[in-house]
Design a protein around this motif. Structure first.
Motif, PDB file in Angstrom:
ATOM      1  N   ILE A 145       0.844  -1.205   0.000  1.00  0.00           N
ATOM      2  CA  ILE A 145       0.000   0.000   0.000  1.00  0.00           C
ATOM      3  C   ILE A 145       0.874   1.248   0.000  1.00  0.00           C
ATOM      4  N   LEU A 146       1.918   1.242   0.804  1.00  0.00           N
ATOM      5  CA  LEU A 146       2.813   2.387   0.873  1.00  0.00           C
ATOM      6  C   LEU A 146       3.487   2.647  -0.470  1.00  0.00           C
ATOM      7  N   ALA A 147       3.887   1.601  -1.166  1.00  0.00           N
ATOM      8  CA  ALA A 147       4.489   1.755  -2.497  1.00  0.00           C
ATOM      9  C   ALA A 147       3.497   2.412  -3.450  1.00  0.00           C
ATOM     10  N   ALA A 148       2.235   2.016  -3.376  1.00  0.00           N
ATOM     11  CA  ALA A 148       1.214   2.623  -4.227  1.00  0.00           C
ATOM     12  C   ALA A 148       1.022   4.095  -3.885  1.00  0.00           C
ATOM     13  N   VAL A 149       1.090   4.431  -2.602  1.00  0.00           N
ATOM     14  CA  VAL A 149       0.962   5.830  -2.185  1.00  0.00           C
ATOM     15  C   VAL A 149       2.094   6.660  -2.771  1.00  0.00           C
ATOM     16  N   PHE A 150       3.314   6.129  -2.744  1.00  0.00           N
ATOM     17  CA  PHE A 150       4.442   6.854  -3.330  1.00  0.00           C
ATOM     18  C   PHE A 150       4.230   7.081  -4.817  1.00  0.00           C
ATOM     19  N   LEU A 151       3.635   6.127  -5.498  1.00  0.00           N
ATOM     20  CA  LEU A 151       3.372   6.281  -6.919  1.00  0.00           C
ATOM     21  C   LEU A 151       2.326   7.354  -7.191  1.00  0.00           C
TER      22      LEU A 151
END
Length: 164
Positions: A145-151
């Protein structure tokens, strides 16, 4: 006790009076908090994530509802740019003030912050003040989820003081 109103020794006594050991005997109050927190083990995957986030230039903060002198995160020196401890501030999660204090400590607005917690009420409270909330269920899910937020974030380069 999380807001600093009750002394740790008083809390230990109150809690011990409510507990029995496996043989039905009263639990010793002295040192109860230290015994409870002796089982605290940071998740190495999540510690690694925080290190990577900081290495990328993002600011990090720890918001914790702490029980007085029990501060197991102190072994994680340098991991966070700001540490907000409920009993030091007199406010605890899920009260809005602790989230706003975290954003302020990082020099930003809540809508530029991501808050991760395992308790749904704490995540909802952070979202109500404008933070992006992530409920931590396990490291793999939180990391995804955090990786998606960074994107989703704008392409401007992150800087210290530009919190995650």
């Amino acid at each position: 006790m999380e807001t600093g109103v009750l002394a740790p020794t008083d809390f230990e006594e109150l809690l011990a009076n409510q507990l029995l050991d496996h043989q039905g005997r009263r639990v010793e109050a002295t040192g109860l908090l230290a015994r409870i927190f002796s089982f605290f083990k940071p998740d190495p995957i999540m510690i690694g994530v925080v290190h990577r986030v900081r290495k990328a230039g993002w600011a990090t903060a720890l918001i914790t509802n702490s029980w007085g002198a029990a501060r197991p995160w102190e072994d994680m020196e340098g991991l966070f740019d700001a540490v907000l401890v409920s009993c030091d501030l007199g406010v605890r999660k899920p009260e809005p003030g602790i989230y706003l204090s975290a954003a302020d400590a990082l020099g930003t607005q809540p809508d530029r912050c991501v808050f991760i917690d395992d308790h749904p009420a704490n995540v909802s409270a952070a979202e109500r003040v404008g933070m992006r909330g992530i409920r931590h269920l396990n490291a793999a899910t939180t990391v995804a989820i955090l990786a998606a937020v960074f994107l989703e974030r704008p392409a401007d380069p992150p800087t210290r003081g530009g919190p995650l």
